[in-house]
Design an enzyme around this catalytic site. Structure first.
Site, PDB file in Angstrom:
ATOM      1  N   GLU A  55      -4.675   1.482  -2.144  1.00 44.61           N
ATOM      2  CA  GLU A  55      -4.445   0.175  -2.927  1.00 44.61           C
ATOM      3  C   GLU A  55      -5.534  -0.465  -2.823  1.00 44.61           C
ATOM      4  O   GLU A  55      -6.110  -0.838  -1.644  1.00 44.61           O
ATOM      5  CB  GLU A  55      -3.184  -0.320  -2.844  1.00 44.61           C
ATOM      6  N   GLU A 103       4.292   0.846   2.442  1.00 44.50           N
ATOM      7  CA  GLU A 103       4.040  -0.333   3.604  1.00 44.50           C
ATOM      8  C   GLU A 103       5.248  -0.620   4.293  1.00 44.50           C
ATOM      9  O   GLU A 103       5.862  -1.565   4.384  1.00 44.50           O
ATOM     10  CB  GLU A 103       3.574  -1.289   2.735  1.00 44.50           C
TER      11      GLU A 103
HETATM   12  C1  GAL Z   1       0.881  -3.960  -1.957  1.00 45.13           C
HETATM   13  C2  GAL Z   1       2.460  -3.081  -2.252  1.00 45.13           C
HETATM   14  C3  GAL Z   1       2.136  -2.877  -3.680  1.00 45.13           C
HETATM   15  C4  GAL Z   1       2.092  -4.168  -4.424  1.00 45.13           C
HETATM   16  C5  GAL Z   1       0.743  -4.898  -3.971  1.00 45.13           C
HETATM   17  C6  GAL Z   1       0.373  -6.205  -4.890  1.00 45.13           C
HETATM   18  O1  GAL Z   1       1.112  -4.736  -0.495  1.00 45.13           O
HETATM   19  O2  GAL Z   1       2.300  -1.681  -1.723  1.00 45.13           O
HETATM   20  O3  GAL Z   1       3.405  -2.357  -4.120  1.00 45.13           O
HETATM   21  O4  GAL Z   1       3.028  -5.008  -4.157  1.00 45.13           O
HETATM   22  O5  GAL Z   1       0.853  -4.986  -2.759  1.00 45.13           O
HETATM   23  O6  GAL Z   1      -0.951  -6.535  -4.265  1.00 45.13           O
END
Ligand code: GAL
Length: 672
Positions: free
Chosen positions: A308, A153
């Site tokens: 994710e 990110e």
């Molecule tokens: C994302 C990040 C992850 C984790 C996740 C939690 O933005 O890439 O490492 O922190 O959020 O929702």
């Protein structure tokens, strides 16, 4: 199209942090058994593992990662391997403070957190390259490794002396001379003129925030910095194996960088998606997320990966809600419907401590596999297997509608002090137009204003508040309409040039003959005010927020304003130009108005829909090849009639003539 040639199938899995569990070998052993049980076939490893991979400067430890990889391999789980540049070890910050970022108040960060390196630091770059090369040499030839996950990110910017110098060099390349820069930035205003390059500083609340061209160029420079850093990491790992693709995980509606530009550096676009579904009427949220998915698909005109998502809840919002029954499958398949070739989660297993210990995970602290979440995740894994390679190979339905969405236009709009300061809402305006098409299940692409943009395959191009014009977009739009296309342009378009200087001409710039109208004044309405546009057939549209006063230059008036000192002025116009037509919306119209507009245009242009039937409120449809996803975000049970013969692809049964969808459900129909 396969994004991961070593494993050309839907990916199901997510972020896996075995480096947090090295003192629990039993858990590491159990994890792979649980993964198999949950139908997981890919995990992202090593994202924040730098301190474990290089505990002391120059001392690498890959043994644990070798073991993790071979254990995963034995259980059919592939590895998406991360480069660890998203967070660095304490020894590095202590020894080389230049790796730490300087904020917009010119203060250098201390060690801690993540996503906060200096992108210019030669030390940081050298350290990143060294560990990336070592990882590549060890793993890039391994068939179990299917994709590089570059850093994590990327966001933000740094104002250290090194970054400032790079900014000045970037400006010199762009403008050549200070005179050119002073002209392009209109520095005659407030005594802003520079007489030496060294006087130029990044924007800062302690310094210059009133030079809007500086603000805009700083965003472009930050994009370039990030792209350059990604390219450095990409080239390092690809030097070892050029065939292993790279991705970087992007974020929703992201402001900091121009994602169209950034994605030129990536083989695969992926993103992290964290909506707060309520399980009630989630229609607007689903349209918002749908737009993000379609943006991701549009950046490289190819499928993307959902890198994710949470299997249950997050822990960083003010209110962290569990997903209601059904929502996990629905929201996961939403991504697939829009072109994702994966459903991946953050995170596989809940950590024991620190900031994310209560973030949702497939496996919780109790380590059980009989939980609701584990069941939901397994259901998605099975669904992806059932839908299988037939769906995987099916591209999303070809869009004939394009929304012009451009980061320069967005930045310049939000920086400009005009109209509704702070609420010019570039993104929200584009979303309002997208939402109307989403409601009808009409596929939409997004394009920006890069030189490479080609509009010729579209029937309808929409320019919501395209305030800034650059790279000759006006010529492309003119040609598009002349050749038979339909253009919809809203007020506050074509006002300023590439460095945010107003065009000294009628606006929308060089399109007033195409639109048959010019914009003379822009008014802003307070939240309690509204205006209306009346059509001759009695239809009335409601306008709020922004209302322009246009002057006719030959267009046909379809609707006139009814209220206030606008009464009688054109509010909606249409102009035939060449073989096409151009619509101008003088005001910001509400959702019903936009739905009516696009229903009308979809009829006249015969725009394809995923399902040729009327969709109830909160229901939408998307098509990939012969697969049609019908998604219910209404919070209610709905029924719709099916316009053909379909099989229910998840159940393997005949879908019948009528489809009934319970709240938070999705049906995947396979056309006969
Ligand atoms: C994302 C990040 C992850 C984790 C996740 C939690 O933005 O890439 O490492 O922190 O959020 O929702």
């Amino acid at each position: 199209m396969s994004l991961t040639p070593r494993f050309p199938h839907f990916l199901h899995g997510g972020d896996y942090n075995p480096d947090q569990w090295l003192d629990h070998p039993d858990i590491l052993e159990r994890d792979v058994l649980l993964m198999e049980k949950a139908h997981v076939n890919a995990v992202s490893v090593g994202i924040f593992a730098w301190a474990t991979l290089e505990p002391e400067e120059g001392q690498y430890n890959f043994t644990w990662l070798d073991e993790v990889n071979s254990r995963l391999k034995k259980h059919g789980v592939h590895m998406i391997l991360a480069t660890p540049s998203g967070a660095r070890p304490a020894w590095m910050a202590e020894k080389y403070p230049e790796v730490l970022r300087v904020n917009d108040r010119f203060e250098r960060a201390h060690f801690g957190g993540r996503h906060n390196h200096c992108p210019s630091s030669p030390v940081y770059r050298a350290k990143v390259q060294k560990i990336d090369r070592a990882l590549a040499e060890r793993y890039a030839g391994d068939e179990n490794v299917i994709l590089w996950h570059i850093s994590n990110e990327f966001s933000g910017d740094c104002r250290c002396p090194l970054c400032q110098e790079r900014f000045r060099t970037w400006l010199k390349d762009r403008y050549g001379t200070l005179d050119n820069l002073n002209r392009a930035w209109y520095t005659g205003f407030w005594s802003m003129g520079y007489t030496a390059w060294s006087q130029i500083e990044p924007p800062s609340p302690r310094g210059q925030m009133a030079n809007l061209s500086l603000l805009l160029d700083w965003r472009r420079f930050s994009t370039w910095q990030c792209a350059d850093f990604i390219a450095m990491e990409r080239d390092t790992v690809k030097a070892v194996n050029p065939d292993l693709p790279v991705t970087a995980n992007l974020m929703e509606s992201f402001w900091d960088y121009d994602y169209f530009r950034l994605c030129e550096e990536l083989d695969v676009v992926s993103w992290d998606c964290y909506p707060t579904w309520t399980g009630g009427d989630d229609a607007d949220l689903a349209a918002y997320i749908g737009m993000n998915h379609d943006l991701m698909r549009s950046f490289r005109r190819q499928p993307f990966l959902l890198m994710e998502s949470t299997p249950s809840l997050v822990n960083w919002k003010a209110v962290n809600k569990l997903k209601k029954p059904g929502m996990h499958l629905l929201s996961s398949l939403q991504a697939v419907a829009h072109g994702s070739n994966s459903v991946l989660y953050f995170q596989w297993r809940k950590g024991r401590g620190n900031a994310e210990m209560f973030h949702g995970a497939v496996v919780s602290h109790d380590g059980r596999d009989d939980t609701r979440v584990f069941g939901d995740v397994t259901e998605v894994g099975k669904a992806l297997e059932t839908l299988g390679d037939g769906l995987y190979a099916s591209p999303v339905q070809q869009a004939r509608v394009c929304i012009l969405y451009d980061w320069s236009a967005r930045w310049a709009t939000e920086y400009s002090q005009v109209g509704l300061n702070g609420k010019m809402d570039y993104h929200g305006t584009a979303l309002a137009h997208y939402r109307a098409l989403w409601k009808m299940g009409i596929p939409v692409d997004f394009c920006d204003m890069r030189e490479s943009t080609d509009l010729s395959s579209y029937s309808l191009v929409i320019c919501p508040q395209l305030y800034l014009f650059m790279n000759g977009i006006e010529e492309k739009l003119r040609t598009f309409v002349a050749n038979g296309g339909t253009l919809v342009m809203t007020c506050f378009s074509g006002i300023s040039d590439a460095t945010n200087l107003a065009f000294l001409a009628d606006t929308p710039y060089r399109l007033t003959d195409v639109l048959g109208v010019r914009e003379t004044e822009l008014d802003a309405l307070s939240p309690e005010e509204c205006n209306h546009a009346a059509f001759t057939d009695g239809e009335v549209w409601r306008a709020t927020g922004l209302c322009a006063r246009p002057a006719l230059e030959g267009a046909e008036v379809l609707a006139i304003y009814t209220d206030d000192f606008y009464a009688g002025l054109p509010a909606v116009t249409r102009n035939r130009f060449g073989k096409g037509e151009a619509w101008y919306l003088a005001a910001r119209f509400d959702d019903d108005a936009l739905l009516s507009l696009y229903a009308r245009l979809s009829g006249s242009l015969k725009l394809p829909r995923a399902l040729e039937t009327d969709l109830p409120h909160g229901v939408t449809a998307h098509r990939r090849g012969k697969y049609v996803f019908v998604e219910n975000y209404s919070g209610k049970t709905v029924t719709l009639s099916l316009p053909g013969t379909y099989e229910d692809a998840l159940k393997g049964t005949d879908a019948g003539d009528t489809l009934t969808l319970a709240p938070c459900t999705v049906s995947v129909l396979l056309e006969d």
